[in-house]
Design an enzyme around this catalytic site. Structure first.
Site, PDB file in Angstrom:
ATOM      1  N   ASP A   1       0.863  -1.271  -0.204  1.00  0.00           N
ATOM      2  CA  ASP A   1      -0.167   0.066  -0.031  1.00  0.00           C
ATOM      3  C   ASP A   1       0.807   1.338  -0.109  1.00  0.00           C
ATOM      4  OD1 ASP A   1      -2.676   0.813  -0.292  1.00  0.00           O
ATOM      5  OD2 ASP A   1      -2.750   1.299   1.961  1.00  0.00           O
TER       6      ASP A   1
ATOM      7  N   CYS B   1     -11.076   2.178  -5.491  1.00  0.00           N
ATOM      8  CA  CYS B   1     -10.198   2.494  -4.540  1.00  0.00           C
ATOM      9  C   CYS B   1     -10.815   3.629  -3.260  1.00  0.00           C
ATOM     10  CB  CYS B   1      -8.719   2.687  -4.921  1.00  0.00           C
ATOM     11  SG  CYS B   1      -7.844   3.107  -3.690  1.00  0.00           S
TER      12      CYS B   1
ATOM     13  N   TYR C   1     -12.994   1.985  -0.102  1.00  0.00           N
ATOM     14  CA  TYR C   1     -12.448   1.934   1.345  1.00  0.00           C
ATOM     15  C   TYR C   1     -13.191   2.408   2.120  1.00  0.00           C
ATOM     16  CZ  TYR C   1      -7.708  -0.224   0.180  1.00  0.00           C
ATOM     17  OH  TYR C   1      -7.027  -1.125   0.058  1.00  0.00           O
TER      18      TYR C   1
ATOM     19  N   TYR D   1     -10.812   4.561   7.892  1.00  0.00           N
ATOM     20  CA  TYR D   1     -11.590   4.660   6.765  1.00  0.00           C
ATOM     21  C   TYR D   1     -13.296   5.008   6.956  1.00  0.00           C
ATOM     22  CZ  TYR D   1      -7.571   3.615   4.253  1.00  0.00           C
ATOM     23  OH  TYR D   1      -6.359   3.443   3.715  1.00  0.00           O
TER      24      TYR D   1
ATOM     25  N   GLU E   1      -8.547  -4.382  -7.613  1.00  0.00           N
ATOM     26  CA  GLU E   1      -8.736  -4.021  -5.912  1.00  0.00           C
ATOM     27  C   GLU E   1      -9.011  -5.193  -5.652  1.00  0.00           C
ATOM     28  OE1 GLU E   1      -8.196  -2.028  -3.988  1.00  0.00           O
ATOM     29  OE2 GLU E   1      -7.975  -0.092  -5.077  1.00  0.00           O
TER      30      GLU E   1
END
Lengths: 222, 222, 222, 222
Positions: free
Chosen positions: D46, D137, D141, D168, D211
């Protein structure tokens, strides 16, 4: 490359460089005799120019090989979008140009020629091509500012352009110039070869001529 | 969009379009009175122009969404690199311009402005932006050729420019024009919205003005 | 660089290179023991791969510094769009894969990874970065074909993959490989520096690993 | 488009979306049962992912049609380079991953596939293509974080991943998600046509699958 790539490029293009940095427009800034309408026309186009230069630094982020190069280019984008544009709008206001006028301007062909040449060279080439194409503007303005600021022939009292000269002669801008030259030299360590010099010099010459055309634009617009 | 997007763009920019397609340079081609030196200057720059246009069509291959679009753009690259450039070199030779001279030319700022604007618009935007930026040249030349070929005011006997007019009025070029307009319309089906019209019209206007500047360049060079 | 840049890159990445060129999938082609379904899966993805490779060569036209480089890259686009894709469709038909199936395929992640890495490296870097990223495919297939064609361990009679081996071992493809290596060396004269070697070697290593993943994809799909 | 383009894209790709947002890796975050090594592998990749995402936002600055779009994209670059990366390095340190390790990581193929697909789609297409490719993404998230934060099945006490979930689910990130969806809708007003929906939906589906592969990468690495 003891002298630095930028100095070599300049030395290889001396007449073109002088035609740009000692242009009649620049002489008019020095003596204060430049017609105000020419300066106003220039200021307005410079607003649009800044937007394209912010795009060029954004392109440099995209093209960077590592985080250090990315952050360096980001500093360029931020300087323009978060500071210089606001300063420029304020400075334009001092010269009687409203923000609303700036937003509806039409780009002059001289402006299109230079900015799109830089962006295009940067996209087709590598980061060194891009920075070399940007350098006549970024570094040249610093050189002009510094020379005018210390010249005895520069009119100070009553020269309406003295703040312009002082801005580019000032420590902040001179530091930016030094950083740019250092960055070109750092890129050159990785990406410069003697075999590239002719192409890089041609890019530099073209960009410098297009900068001179940008000065001329202000005079022609009268 | 019954009229086709190109026609709408033209209608939205009529004075600019007329200033380009009915430029003094074009009038000089029609009457045969254009100074030969102006035409020769134009021909030389047009050689460099073709190289940039080949790059624009290469960009269109890269940006294409499907094989059909890729093949259509490839036809453009091939037409230039495998045919038009050779024809152009031969035509220049007829006008006393040696191939060696073409290879060492310096690009005029008017040439840089138009070609880099097109390439840059195409890279930053989508395939429709690119094709709209290309269209004033590709389609405009066809319109000029066709108009001059059928005008009674066009001098035929002893007009040194009659072969130029006939080339752009000819079936081959007119077919290319029709294909280009059809391709723009096909792209528009997918990518045009009324909300994009102002930006597309601005791109069209800028490209058209830069084309007019390209004619003017020939006259100014005298 | 007596050995040529490609050879240096290969020498710097020997285990990765061997893992790619001597992959189990390749061994299966050699012995004829590769499951047909694996080969069919590979063939289908290779069709989509060709489209992206044509885009990469189109990008190379756009990025070229001169007409010679443009024409060389154009040859690559034409080879794919005007010949290889048709041959590939015919070859797929021999393996029971209909053209209609090719047109509705979904790209495998391994395919996306390699092709987009190449395109992206080429856009962000220069033409040398692009060619180095392309080379494991273009040159590696030639090396595999040549090795298998002259190996005594290669099954010839009854090997369903013998035509595949012969194609890449054949004079036409071997000439293409030699041209590609020569072009990389020509680009290196202008754009290679020792300081770039680590980045170029990393690009080469990544592209080579992603090619090995492409073989593996065929096996995993079973 | 009352529902917003993002919601339409999601609805058109429900199974793929669920496979991503309800992936086994996500379930492991929720229950706290995800092996720590899987999470650590994910965290490290990441870090590299963020660098590519910063480049994608830089590309968005370059591709923007106006100052508002430029500033919006600049906020994205700054968020990553000036805040998220530092937070990420700190978070990695909490998980026993040294900054020096982050700087010498090799990108996993799953990471390359997704990030280069996004960058490439953005370069070849327009800003809407780019934002759609980024959205699984950026928005996904947020959706995962919000769902897990309010689910009764989420383990809170002793769940080593609870800070990840809370980040998140937090207001800051949720605001970013809302901004992104609003920006896509704003772009859609200008650039969306029904004829583009299939291509945009395909871009969305591909990005979403890539993803999901990114989650899977963490598990496979064990």
């Amino acid at each position: 490359m003891a002298a630095g790539l930028f100095e070599r490029l300049k030395a290889d293009n001396r007449p073109v460089w002088d035609a740009y940095t000692r242009h009649e427009f620049v002489a008019g800034l020095q003596t204060g005799d430049l017609p105000e309408a020419a300066f106003q026309y220039y200021l307005k186009q410079d607003y649009l120019f800044l937007i394209q230069f912010a795009r060029a630094y954004a392109l440099a982020i995209y093209k960077a090989d590592n985080l250090a190069e990315m952050r360096s280019a980001l500093a360029g984008v931020k300087a323009i979008l978060e500071m210089e544009m606001e300063l420029h709008v304020g400075y334009c206001a001092d010269w009687g140009i409203a923000a609303s006028e700036l937003e509806s301007l039409e780009e002059a062909p001289e402006n299109i020629a230079y900015t799109r040449f830089v962006l295009e060279r940067g996209m087709a080439g590598d980061l060194l091509d891009l920075m070399v194409a940007l350098s006549p503007c970024a570094i040249g303005y610093g050189e002009i500012g510094a020379r005018l600021a210390k010249s005895r022939e520069t009119k100070i009292e009553g020269n309406p352009y003295i703040t312009w000269i002082e801005m580019y002669a000032g420590d902040d801008y001179q530091q930016l110039v030094a950083d740019m030259a250092a960055e070109i030299d750092a890129l050159a360590v990785k990406r410069f070869t003697e075999a590239r010099f002719p192409d890089l010099s041609k890019t530099f010459a073209t960009a410098t001529k297009l900068e001179a055309d940008f000065w001329q634009m202000g005079l022609t617009a009268l």
